[in-house]
Design an enzyme around this catalytic site. Structure first.
Site, PDB file in Angstrom:
ATOM      1  N   LYS A 189       7.035  -4.191  -4.229  1.00  0.00           N
ATOM      2  CA  LYS A 189       8.442  -3.831  -4.052  1.00  0.00           C
ATOM      3  C   LYS A 189       8.868  -3.948  -2.594  1.00  0.00           C
ATOM      4  O   LYS A 189       9.924  -4.472  -2.296  1.00  0.00           O
ATOM      5  CB  LYS A 189       8.677  -2.410  -4.583  1.00  0.00           C
ATOM      6  CG  LYS A 189      10.124  -1.935  -4.467  1.00  0.00           C
ATOM      7  CD  LYS A 189      11.039  -2.752  -5.352  1.00  0.00           C
ATOM      8  CE  LYS A 189      12.492  -2.328  -5.264  1.00  0.00           C
ATOM      9  NZ  LYS A 189      13.380  -3.394  -5.789  1.00  0.00           N
ATOM     10  N   GLU A 195       9.945 -14.583 -10.993  1.00  0.00           N
ATOM     11  CA  GLU A 195       9.299 -13.342 -10.572  1.00  0.00           C
ATOM     12  C   GLU A 195       8.673 -12.587 -11.745  1.00  0.00           C
ATOM     13  O   GLU A 195       7.569 -12.080 -11.634  1.00  0.00           O
ATOM     14  CB  GLU A 195      10.381 -12.467  -9.914  1.00  0.00           C
ATOM     15  CG  GLU A 195       9.955 -11.690  -8.745  1.00  0.00           C
ATOM     16  CD  GLU A 195      11.102 -10.927  -8.099  1.00  0.00           C
ATOM     17  OE1 GLU A 195      12.284 -11.090  -8.474  1.00  0.00           O
ATOM     18  OE2 GLU A 195      10.805 -10.138  -7.192  1.00  0.00           O
ATOM     19  N   LYS A 237      14.692 -14.563  -9.918  1.00  0.00           N
ATOM     20  CA  LYS A 237      14.476 -13.468 -10.871  1.00  0.00           C
ATOM     21  C   LYS A 237      13.633 -13.960 -12.040  1.00  0.00           C
ATOM     22  O   LYS A 237      12.745 -13.269 -12.517  1.00  0.00           O
ATOM     23  CB  LYS A 237      15.837 -12.958 -11.337  1.00  0.00           C
ATOM     24  CG  LYS A 237      15.884 -11.526 -11.688  1.00  0.00           C
ATOM     25  CD  LYS A 237      16.355 -10.622 -10.564  1.00  0.00           C
ATOM     26  CE  LYS A 237      15.518 -10.753  -9.301  1.00  0.00           C
ATOM     27  NZ  LYS A 237      16.158 -10.239  -8.146  1.00  0.00           N
ATOM     28  N   HIS A 286      19.261 -36.960  -6.227  1.00  0.00           N
ATOM     29  CA  HIS A 286      18.449 -37.349  -5.073  1.00  0.00           C
ATOM     30  C   HIS A 286      16.979 -37.004  -5.273  1.00  0.00           C
ATOM     31  O   HIS A 286      16.233 -36.928  -4.309  1.00  0.00           O
ATOM     32  CB  HIS A 286      19.002 -36.688  -3.805  1.00  0.00           C
ATOM     33  CG  HIS A 286      20.421 -37.085  -3.530  1.00  0.00           C
ATOM     34  ND1 HIS A 286      20.759 -38.335  -3.082  1.00  0.00           N
ATOM     35  CD2 HIS A 286      21.580 -36.413  -3.683  1.00  0.00           C
ATOM     36  CE1 HIS A 286      22.077 -38.408  -2.953  1.00  0.00           C
ATOM     37  NE2 HIS A 286      22.595 -37.254  -3.317  1.00  0.00           N
ATOM     38  N   GLU A 333      19.138 -17.226  -6.810  1.00  0.00           N
ATOM     39  CA  GLU A 333      18.783 -15.881  -7.227  1.00  0.00           C
ATOM     40  C   GLU A 333      18.352 -15.872  -8.698  1.00  0.00           C
ATOM     41  O   GLU A 333      17.416 -15.172  -9.075  1.00  0.00           O
ATOM     42  CB  GLU A 333      19.966 -14.935  -6.957  1.00  0.00           C
ATOM     43  CG  GLU A 333      19.876 -13.554  -7.560  1.00  0.00           C
ATOM     44  CD  GLU A 333      18.587 -12.816  -7.284  1.00  0.00           C
ATOM     45  OE1 GLU A 333      17.838 -13.183  -6.356  1.00  0.00           O
ATOM     46  OE2 GLU A 333      18.284 -11.857  -8.031  1.00  0.00           O
ATOM     47  N   TRP A 374      -3.184  -2.676  -1.331  1.00  0.00           N
ATOM     48  CA  TRP A 374      -2.835  -4.088  -1.559  1.00  0.00           C
ATOM     49  C   TRP A 374      -3.746  -4.855  -0.624  1.00  0.00           C
ATOM     50  O   TRP A 374      -3.632  -4.741   0.593  1.00  0.00           O
ATOM     51  CB  TRP A 374      -1.362  -4.275  -1.207  1.00  0.00           C
ATOM     52  CG  TRP A 374      -0.882  -5.687  -1.160  1.00  0.00           C
ATOM     53  CD1 TRP A 374      -1.059  -6.580  -0.152  1.00  0.00           C
ATOM     54  CD2 TRP A 374      -0.117  -6.358  -2.149  1.00  0.00           C
ATOM     55  NE1 TRP A 374      -0.453  -7.767  -0.470  1.00  0.00           N
ATOM     56  CE2 TRP A 374       0.135  -7.665  -1.680  1.00  0.00           C
ATOM     57  CE3 TRP A 374       0.396  -5.991  -3.399  1.00  0.00           C
ATOM     58  CZ2 TRP A 374       0.868  -8.593  -2.410  1.00  0.00           C
ATOM     59  CZ3 TRP A 374       1.131  -6.913  -4.106  1.00  0.00           C
ATOM     60  CH2 TRP A 374       1.361  -8.199  -3.617  1.00  0.00           C
ATOM     61  N   ASN A 432      -1.875   2.396   5.682  1.00  0.00           N
ATOM     62  CA  ASN A 432      -0.992   1.260   5.367  1.00  0.00           C
ATOM     63  C   ASN A 432      -0.795   0.471   6.647  1.00  0.00           C
ATOM     64  O   ASN A 432      -0.631   1.058   7.715  1.00  0.00           O
ATOM     65  CB  ASN A 432       0.382   1.745   4.900  1.00  0.00           C
ATOM     66  CG  ASN A 432       0.333   2.424   3.548  1.00  0.00           C
ATOM     67  OD1 ASN A 432      -0.698   2.426   2.891  1.00  0.00           O
ATOM     68  ND2 ASN A 432       1.453   2.990   3.147  1.00  0.00           N
ATOM     69  N   GLY A 433      -0.711  -0.848   6.514  1.00  0.00           N
ATOM     70  CA  GLY A 433      -0.506  -1.677   7.703  1.00  0.00           C
ATOM     71  C   GLY A 433      -1.740  -2.527   7.962  1.00  0.00           C
ATOM     72  O   GLY A 433      -2.648  -2.605   7.129  1.00  0.00           O
ATOM     73  N   ARG A 492       5.229  -0.319  -6.088  1.00  0.00           N
ATOM     74  CA  ARG A 492       5.173  -1.023  -4.808  1.00  0.00           C
ATOM     75  C   ARG A 492       4.181  -2.196  -4.855  1.00  0.00           C
ATOM     76  O   ARG A 492       4.213  -3.050  -3.980  1.00  0.00           O
ATOM     77  CB  ARG A 492       4.752  -0.044  -3.700  1.00  0.00           C
ATOM     78  CG  ARG A 492       5.761   1.059  -3.453  1.00  0.00           C
ATOM     79  CD  ARG A 492       5.208   2.052  -2.463  1.00  0.00           C
ATOM     80  NE  ARG A 492       4.924   1.425  -1.195  1.00  0.00           N
ATOM     81  CZ  ARG A 492       5.777   1.359  -0.177  1.00  0.00           C
ATOM     82  NH1 ARG A 492       6.966   1.895  -0.288  1.00  0.00           N
ATOM     83  NH2 ARG A 492       5.437   0.774   0.936  1.00  0.00           N
ATOM     84  N   CYS A 495       0.821  -1.209   0.000  1.00  0.00           N
ATOM     85  CA  CYS A 495       0.000   0.000   0.000  1.00  0.00           C
ATOM     86  C   CYS A 495       0.854   1.258   0.000  1.00  0.00           C
ATOM     87  O   CYS A 495       1.949   1.280   0.548  1.00  0.00           O
ATOM     88  CB  CYS A 495      -0.877   0.027   1.242  1.00  0.00           C
ATOM     89  SG  CYS A 495      -1.908  -1.401   1.431  1.00  0.00           S
TER      90      CYS A 495
END
Ligand code: AGP
Length: 606
Positions: A601, A487, A484, A503, A480, A73, A99-100, A27, A2
């Site tokens: 973000k 994502e 990426k 395995h 990583e 969000w 926000n929160g 964000r 948010c």
């Protein structure tokens, strides 16, 4: 996640607030809204979808010189018009953006409903608007303070009230809130990115603080309304850093900026005379450094994977046992905090709530924690005992790139400093410094191969599922790389230790499942090549990220050569082609590179 933007001054608020919301789009959000206070009182516009949908839907005359806006969000309730912020009281006098998360929202909603209030959304935030309206205080600050006394949870919030048309009251507890100072106009925001076009003179509220913001200034106070005298400071930042400029996306821009950000993180921190690094912000003297018996790195997502690379650097160079752990899990296993352990929190945004909570847990138990953080003045940076700023510059794309490069180099400096106080020889110190100083040009060299990577990426993009594999130093690189790729391409990309293939995962290798293998020229090269043969024997297509001169034998593979560094520093260079593979795959698939679906973000809720 948010975002909040607010304006009060001589100009029309709506265009400024909407433009600020666009700057917070990276964000991550699913709905947007704003409230303005003008001659005709409080007016609210909000809807699910993009900010541009909201802007198009607003009536032509949506005038007022004070306004607050929000990108939401979804947490409590789905992304609908009704659940979008701002939320208002029944009479439409109060508007709140938040926000929160309010932990006791269910109880408060039930109490309001019992009192006859008709709630029109599924959100926690709506209760705040009603609590503000129902307070008997005669100032807006008093009303907000009363409302906050009833809630439990986290918030960064902004409140406007038709009876107090000259002011926005903001408050912070666990979610960032910034006040921006202009010329007879003032701004509020949850993120600097929303303000830099207007001002870089800002004040960061601390947890537990409120502020009254009018066109001519601001005052800060505690929740009991006693003043805190916070002052604004002008930040040394270049607003152009927040623009994509000639680049097609922020991610592409941020990938391209890596040579310069690598130079910045190293600048002024290398001591050639003693072949060491100097990270003054850590606040560690040599005697304390010698007393460190363990290093524990904490971060989330890609920051965690770079943390694994960093822990390996510390262990190799300083010979101190070191490991990395996902900050999101750390406090839930009731960790033993050791007095001789150096805890290192790593975060681009400095806002990631899981990392912040891990830092708080360590400090609560008396541990020492330092930060490797990019955003200056962010919550993690402020909460740590000391730290190192990464100087990557603003990173806007959800997929982190340049911040990760600087995190790795920050760890290399830390490992060098710790190592040179302990047993790392001056010769090795010099060798590593020379290696570090070559990195920016080597990154340039890799970026110059972009066309080659783009071609490989287009082939990988056709696969529904991919493996990324590596061993020891190469494994966090593979993690990583997979991160990426998944994502932004939305392909299933899974990382494994190459040694673990037999395995289990080898069962999935077949012609439709490519493997991207990290094969540096190190002590494991023969074993890595043997694993490539096993993949090839099952028809698995191979892309091998390796060093010039590494003999892959007759394995059929697309080979991507990366310049060699000192072995300990290799991971950072091996990571760069993987960024470009992900970027070009997503571009080929036509995805929104900077705003991948379902992601934000800064992850500011648990
Ligand atoms: C990176 O590409 C991701 N978007 C994500 O994993 C990120 O690294 C993570 O959320 C941590 O963010 P931070 O560095 O701001 O704490």
């Amino acid at each position: 996640m948010c975002g909040i933007v607010g304006y009060v001054g001589a100009q029309q608020a709506a265009p400024i607030v909407l433009e600020g919301l666009v700057r917070l789009e990276h964000r991550g959000y699913d709905s947007a809204g704003l409230a303005v206070l003008g001659g005709s009182g409080l007016r609210v516009g909000k809807r699910a979808g993009r900010v541009r949908d909201l802007a198009e839907a607003l009536p032509k005359r949506f005038s007022g010189r004070l306004g607050v806006g929000h990108t939401r969000w979804a947490t409590h309730g789905p992304a609908t018009d009704a659940n979008a912020h701002p939320h208002t009281d029944t009479a439409g006098l109060v508007a709140v953006v938040h926000n929160g998360i309010l932990d006791n929202a269910s109880a408060l909603r039930a109490a309001l409903t019992d009192a006859g209030v008709e709630l029109v959304s599924d959100t926690d935030t709506e209760v705040l608007a009603h609590l503000v309206e129902r307070s008997g205080a005669d100032t807006l600050e008093g009303k907000v303070s009363d409302a906050l006394a009833a809630v439990e949870g986290t918030y960064g919030l902004a409140v406007v009230h038709a009876d107090f048309p000259d002011r926005i009251v903001v408050a912070r507890h666990g979610s960032p809130l910034i006040v921006g100072v202009g010329e007879r106009e003032m701004f509020v925001a949850s993120d600097l990115a929303a303000l830099v076009r207007h001002t870089t003179t800002v004040a960061h509220l601390e947890d537990g603080e409120l502020a009254t913001v009018t066109a001519t200034g601001f005052t800060t106070m505690r929740r009991d309304l006693t003043t805190t005298h916070r002052e604004a400071a002008t930040l040394d930042i270049d607003p152009a850093g927040y623009e994509a400029g000639e680049h097609a996306s922020y991610m592409r821009k941020e990938i391209a900026e890596q040579p310069e950000s690598a130079e910045r993180v190293l600048r002024g921190r290398i001591d050639e005379r003693f072949a060491t690094a100097h990270l003054g912000g850590l606040g560690l003297d040599p005697r304390e450094t010698r007393g460190i018996s363990r290093v524990k790195v904490l971060g989330c997502g890609s920051a965690y994977y770079v943390g694994q690379m960093g822990a390996a650097l510390v262990e190799e160079l300083a010979r101190i046992p070191a490991d990395a752990e996902a900050a999101s899990e750390f406090r839930y296993r009731d960790p033993v905090i050791e007095p001789d352990t150096l805890y290192v929190a790593v975060s681009q945004s400095g806002e990631t709530v899981d990392t912040l909570l891990a830092v708080q847990e360590i400090r609560r138990k008396g541990g020492r924690v330092v930060g490797l953080v990019n955003v200056v003045g962010s919550a993690v940076a402020r909460e740590c005992d000391g730290g190192v700023y990464l100087h990557a510059g603003p990173e806007v794309a959800v997929a982190s790139t340049k911040a990760l490069t600087t995190m790795f180099l920050g760890f290399a400096l830390l490992a060098l400093q710790l190592g040179r106080v302990r047993d790392l020889s001056i010769a090795d110190g010099r060798r590593l410094i020379a290696g570090l100083q070559r990195i920016p040009d080597q990154v340039r060299e890799i970026l110059a191969q972009e066309d080659e990577y783009a071609e490989v990426a287009r082939q990988l993009a056709t696969a529904e599922s991919l493996f990324f594999v590596g061993r020891v130093r190469g494994f966090p690189v593979a993690r990583e790389g997979a991160q990426k790729f998944k994502e932004i391409s939305y392909r299933h990309a899974e990382a494994y230790q190459t040694s673990e293939l037999k395995h289990g995962p080898l069962a999935l290798v077949e012609p439709s499942v490519p493997t991207v293998a990290i094969v540096p020229d190190d002590e494991l090269v023969d074993r890595n090549v043997a694993a490539l043969h096993e993949i090839a024997a099952r028809g698995g297509p191979l892309v091998v990220v390796t060093h010039p001169g590494v003999d892959l034998g007759d394995v059929p593979a697309t080979r991507l050569d990366v310049p060699r560094s000192e072995r300990e520093l290799d991971p950072v260079l091996l990571t760069i082609p993987l960024q470009l593979l992900a970027y070009h795959a997503a571009l080929h698939l036509g995805h929104d590179i900077d705003k991948p679906r379902n992601l934000a973000k800064s992850v500011t809720v648990e």
